[in-house]
Design a protein around this motif. Structure first.
Motif, PDB file in Angstrom:
ATOM      1  N   ARG A  49       3.569   0.315   2.950  1.00 19.88           N
ATOM      2  CA  ARG A  49       3.330  -0.795   3.876  1.00 19.88           C
ATOM      3  C   ARG A  49       3.185  -2.093   3.073  1.00 19.88           C
ATOM      4  NH1 ARG A  49       2.002   0.581   9.045  1.00 19.88           N
ATOM      5  NH2 ARG A  49       1.569   2.803   9.408  1.00 19.88           N
ATOM      6  N   ARG A  92       0.852  -1.176   0.000  1.00 17.53           N
ATOM      7  CA  ARG A  92       0.000   0.000   0.000  1.00 17.53           C
ATOM      8  C   ARG A  92       0.897   1.238   0.000  1.00 17.53           C
ATOM      9  NH1 ARG A  92      -3.818  -0.639   4.354  1.00 17.53           N
ATOM     10  NH2 ARG A  92      -5.112  -1.694   2.799  1.00 17.53           N
ATOM     11  N   LYS A 140       6.309  -9.351   5.374  1.00 15.25           N
ATOM     12  CA  LYS A 140       5.916  -8.296   6.317  1.00 15.25           C
ATOM     13  C   LYS A 140       6.562  -8.538   7.677  1.00 15.25           C
ATOM     14  CE  LYS A 140       1.823  -6.192   8.429  1.00 15.25           C
ATOM     15  NZ  LYS A 140       0.346  -6.225   8.529  1.00 15.25           N
ATOM     16  N   LEU A 172       1.518  -5.547   2.635  1.00 15.99           N
ATOM     17  CA  LEU A 172       0.299  -6.235   3.056  1.00 15.99           C
ATOM     18  C   LEU A 172       0.450  -7.752   2.950  1.00 15.99           C
ATOM     19  CD1 LEU A 172      -2.387  -3.967   1.325  1.00 15.99           C
ATOM     20  CD2 LEU A 172      -1.365  -3.731   3.602  1.00 15.99           C
ATOM     21  N   LYS A 173       1.028  -8.210   1.852  1.00 12.37           N
ATOM     22  CA  LYS A 173       1.282  -9.624   1.599  1.00 12.37           C
ATOM     23  C   LYS A 173       2.599  -9.752   0.835  1.00 12.37           C
ATOM     24  CE  LYS A 173      -3.620 -10.935   1.137  1.00 12.37           C
ATOM     25  NZ  LYS A 173      -4.622 -11.534   0.218  1.00 12.37           N
ATOM     26  N   THR A 184      -3.112   0.577  -3.888  1.00 12.13           N
ATOM     27  CA  THR A 184      -2.706  -0.798  -3.616  1.00 12.13           C
ATOM     28  C   THR A 184      -2.053  -1.340  -4.882  1.00 12.13           C
ATOM     29  OG1 THR A 184      -4.547  -1.119  -2.091  1.00 12.13           O
ATOM     30  CG2 THR A 184      -3.441  -3.095  -2.899  1.00 12.13           C
TER      31      THR A 184
END
Length: 286
Positions: free
Chosen positions: A265, A213, A273, A267-268, A242
């Motif tokens: 960030r 993101r 992560k 996310l997957k 995204t």
């Protein structure tokens, strides 16, 4: 200060040599307002393709090469150095202005720098590529035997693209140790050449994927600089995008994310992560 730009400095040194001039390291360092080591690197590495000769402490171009540099040569040099897109255009008129000491003072070029590598290894690899010779070396504590295809500079770092066990792989030149050229030759594979020329990413291993993101507050600079080289949009809202990002090894993406915290960030995948979280916790604790 205007001379202290890599592209301009190298072009002017080439033109001076081409005009039959001879110079000491001290003279060139003083004229371009850089230290002597920078000039040595210019002559011994960046301009190593030129037949530059040294006698009695002065450098000059071999007589057989005098006057043979043309505008087309300068254009080719700009293309090979990756600076052709640096300027709006690179026609003869603009190059003439760029080399003029009265005009080039209005330009200043800054970049993130370039990795220093051992020239002897660089030269050995170059010769092996030209002659299609197999080379051996130690890389990540493992002995390798590869068929070298191309040297590529990617974001200031030199990589060797080579065929190892019938698969194209990349090797950081600065990490190559105990390099040797064998007497065994090989035949270039057309499909590998096409893959190198047409692949958007030099990382020719199997690609990984991640969902990230990106805050819209970083949009303008992030996309203008092409921070991510292989991605696609998935979704967006008022605050963020995204993206699905393609990469080849974890640090390739993690290094980008670490530079752009808090705007990015992960996310997957969850394991990537978590790996980033561990790196940040370790940094804060130590």
């Amino acid at each position: 200060m205007a001379h202290d730009k890599l592209a301009v400095r190298l072009a002017q040194i080439l033109m001076r040599f081409n005009d039959g001039g001879s110079f000491s390291l001290e003279e060139l360092a003083s004229e371009f307002n850089v230290d002597i080591r920078t000039i040595q690197r210019d002559l011994n590495q960046r301009l190593s393709f030129m037949p530059i000769k040294k006698e009695n402490g002065r450098y000059f171009l071999e007589s057989f090469a005098l006057g043979k540099l043309s505008f087309k040569d300068i254009q080719n040099f700009a293309m090979l150095s990756g600076i052709r897109e640096l300027y709006p255009k690179l026609d003869e008129r603009f190059v003439t202005d760029l080399l003029s000491s009265k005009i080039n003072g209005i330009f200043m070029v800054k970049n993130d720098g370039f990795e220093k590598i051992d020239y002897e290894s660089f030269e050995k690899i170059s010769v092996a590529i030209l002659k299609n010779f197999i080379i051996t070396f130690t890389y990540k504590e493992k002995q390798r035997e590869v068929k070298p295809y191309k040297l590529i500079n990617y974001q200031g770092i030199w990589y060797l693209i080579a065929d190892e066990n019938n698969k194209l792989k990349h090797f950081s030149v600065s990490k190559i140790k105990d390099l040797s050229t064998t007497s065994k030759s090989f035949i270039l594979k057309k499909e590998f050449i096409n893959q190198i020329l047409n692949d958007k990413n030099i990382w020719l291993d199997d690609s990984k994927e991640a969902i990230i993101r990106l805050s819209k507050s970083a949009k303008e600079y992030f996309f203008r600089k092409n921070i991510l080289h292989n991605f696609e949009f998935i979704d967006e809202d008022e605050q963020s995008y995204t993206l699905k990002v393609y990469f080849s090894y974890d640090d390739e993406l993690l290094n980008v994310v670490k530079q752009w915290i808090p705007y990015i960030r992960i996310l997957k995948p969850i394991n990537l992560k978590s790996k980033l979280e561990m790196i940040l916790k370790d940094y804060l604790q130590n």
